[in-house]
Design a protein around this motif. Sequence first.
Motif, mmCIF file in Angstrom:
data_model
loop_
_atom_site.group_PDB
_atom_site.id
_atom_site.type_symbol
_atom_site.label_atom_id
_atom_site.label_comp_id
_atom_site.label_asym_id
_atom_site.label_seq_id
_atom_site.Cartn_x
_atom_site.Cartn_y
_atom_site.Cartn_z
ATOM 1 N N PRO A 68 0.843 -1.206 0.000
ATOM 2 C CA PRO A 68 0.000 0.000 0.000
ATOM 3 C C PRO A 68 0.873 1.249 0.000
ATOM 4 O O PRO A 68 2.085 1.175 0.268
ATOM 5 C CB PRO A 68 -0.768 -0.127 1.318
ATOM 6 N N PRO A 69 0.298 2.409 -0.294
ATOM 7 C CA PRO A 69 1.077 3.651 -0.172
ATOM 8 C C PRO A 69 1.472 3.878 1.278
ATOM 9 O O PRO A 69 0.821 3.355 2.194
ATOM 10 C CB PRO A 69 0.105 4.725 -0.682
ATOM 11 N N PRO A 70 2.538 4.637 1.516
ATOM 12 C CA PRO A 70 3.038 4.811 2.896
ATOM 13 C C PRO A 70 1.982 5.252 3.892
ATOM 14 O O PRO A 70 1.991 4.802 5.041
ATOM 15 C CB PRO A 70 4.144 5.858 2.736
ATOM 16 N N HIS A 71 1.037 6.112 3.477
ATOM 17 C CA HIS A 71 0.052 6.626 4.432
ATOM 18 C C HIS A 71 -1.012 5.597 4.796
ATOM 19 O O HIS A 71 -1.846 5.860 5.663
ATOM 20 C CB HIS A 71 -0.609 7.897 3.885
ATOM 21 N N ARG A 72 -0.987 4.404 4.171
ATOM 22 C CA ARG A 72 -1.947 3.353 4.512
ATOM 23 C C ARG A 72 -1.253 2.085 5.009
ATOM 24 O O ARG A 72 -1.901 1.055 5.215
ATOM 25 C CB ARG A 72 -2.811 3.005 3.296
ATOM 26 N N VAL A 73 0.039 2.153 5.219
ATOM 27 C CA VAL A 73 0.784 0.994 5.718
ATOM 28 C C VAL A 73 0.344 0.677 7.142
ATOM 29 O O VAL A 73 0.080 1.576 7.948
ATOM 30 C CB VAL A 73 2.301 1.285 5.673
ATOM 31 N N MET A 74 0.276 -0.603 7.461
ATOM 32 C CA MET A 74 -0.091 -1.045 8.800
ATOM 33 C C MET A 74 1.031 -1.888 9.397
ATOM 34 O O MET A 74 1.855 -2.460 8.685
ATOM 35 C CB MET A 74 -1.391 -1.848 8.767
ATOM 36 N N ALA A 75 1.042 -1.980 10.726
ATOM 37 C CA ALA A 75 2.054 -2.757 11.421
ATOM 38 C C ALA A 75 1.515 -3.135 12.795
ATOM 39 O O ALA A 75 0.528 -2.571 13.271
ATOM 40 C CB ALA A 75 3.354 -1.965 11.560
#
Length: 569
Positions: free
Chosen positions: A243-250
């Motif tokens: 995903p684009p950086p602003h939608r990355v999850m962790a």
Amino acid sequence: MGPGFGRERTGPEQGRDRKGTDPMRPLTVAQALAAIVVATRLARGRDRHPPLGRTPTRNEDGADRTDSAVVPVRGEGGAVRSVSVDAAARDGGRVGWAVSVVVPARDEEGRIRPCLAAALADPRVSEVIVVDDESSDGTARIAAEMGARVVPGTPPPYGWVGKQWALHQGIRAATGDIVITLDADARARPGLFGAMASALADCDLLSVGPRFTCGGTAEQALHASFLATLVYRFGPIGASASPPPHRVMANGQCMAFRRGAMLEADGFARVRRHMADDVALARTLAGSGWEVRFLDAGDLLEVDMHDSTAGVWREWGRSLSLRDVTDPVRQAGDLAVIWLTAALPVLRLATGRPTRLDLVLLAVRWSLTGALRGSYTRPGIGLLLSPLLDPVAAVRLTQASLRPVRTWRGRTYPAATWRDSVSRTLSPQNPVRDRDVQNPVRDPDVQDPGRRDVEKRDAEVRGPGVRGAGVQGAGARDSEVQGAGAQAVGGRDSKVRDSGVQSAGVQDSGVQGAGVQGAGVQGAGVQGAGVQGAGVQGAGVQGAGVQGAGVQGAEVWDSGGTGSQNAGA
């Protein structure tokens, strides 16, 4: 009067306005659009990275055993395949590298033993470090007795959340090439640490999803409902398409990275303000070019997050909205999706008036409970009932978005916003380094705001307590202000102790015990005094009292008077 005057409308005419349009139509259209968004996100789960897991192997006597972990490895042509950790090591994986496990712990004596026992028993782990974050119980003693290396944590500097500060200290104390952070409530199974180390062959930052342990039906139902909101907003974990950086999850319960790269990026310093530290770290580093991956590791990791249903509501609910790492427009969109596709169908079902689209959405939601079975150690009736609590989850999500909680484990932190995360998405060639630890409130993204308006070297000081005087645009650089009471403070590389400083700017000055109200002093000072109409340059202000000073990015200790409200680091 027409023939229809005074006649009550029935049948299809009910619910329509004077123009004959259905007032519910806009809501129906919005719900349909939200359903398309959810369907698109769920469809990402069709192409996923293989999970970290265990594969059967044979003992010398021919019996099956399942303690050999498997990891996803990218081969020629970009194809991803699952191989054992041992095979990955033979093919050049990083399993042979030294692995340090870092556990941040604050008052965890009741649940840290299983976590440490698993880490200490793993042959691929070279050291286990427990950063004791000022615990008031026996956490440090238990860790030392079990054989872990205990690092006594220091108080978090102003502007730092405690967990990030503990991890920041832990990775500096570690000696391994690879660092795996582990929460005290996590319980690793054999093979986890080697699998994560090997998986770093294909990424720079790895976090994994565990299986959750819940104490009862109500706790599992609420937990699964909360978990479903994450799936509806961000899709299943492990999707092959990044995903684009602003939608990355962790997931910050268990993360792995190369120690040298993290030290160079100074990642935890860059997200020091955030309560959603794991997602903030992943998005910040992804924006700097890191390959960030989030994989399923349910076969290798279990987590017992909460001890009650109230704990799920209070503790997980506070960070569920990801408010301080999501911009307001996207957050509003995520809330709308949850209300329209998860909460609204249940509410209409409860009133006996579901639409066809509601029934479709309910069917999708109940089918999701089957996919979520692998996320729980003992899936039960609570998981099946979880869709009925989706309106409750939507309420909690909305509450956390509108009224965020900044208190955790007895500490209260200043507010952070998604802009803090965006502003710290620096390039790898320009990382934030240790200077920001030595001067923790120095904000590299603030460019001398005190110099924007005017630059004055001669302060105009009028009146014996210096009231109403002004030097605007003063920068408050490398200054020490003592004996005041700091409100709305913002200084750069400045220290405010026992102070009450309100909106001023002091550059290269030492202000002690002053009584200056409304003054902006730049490079100047007044000693002792009732100085009227004087322009003083390069002095050192003592015996006055500074109020109205605008020090941005300052550190405030034990402030008196109005306190250190709205102080910005």
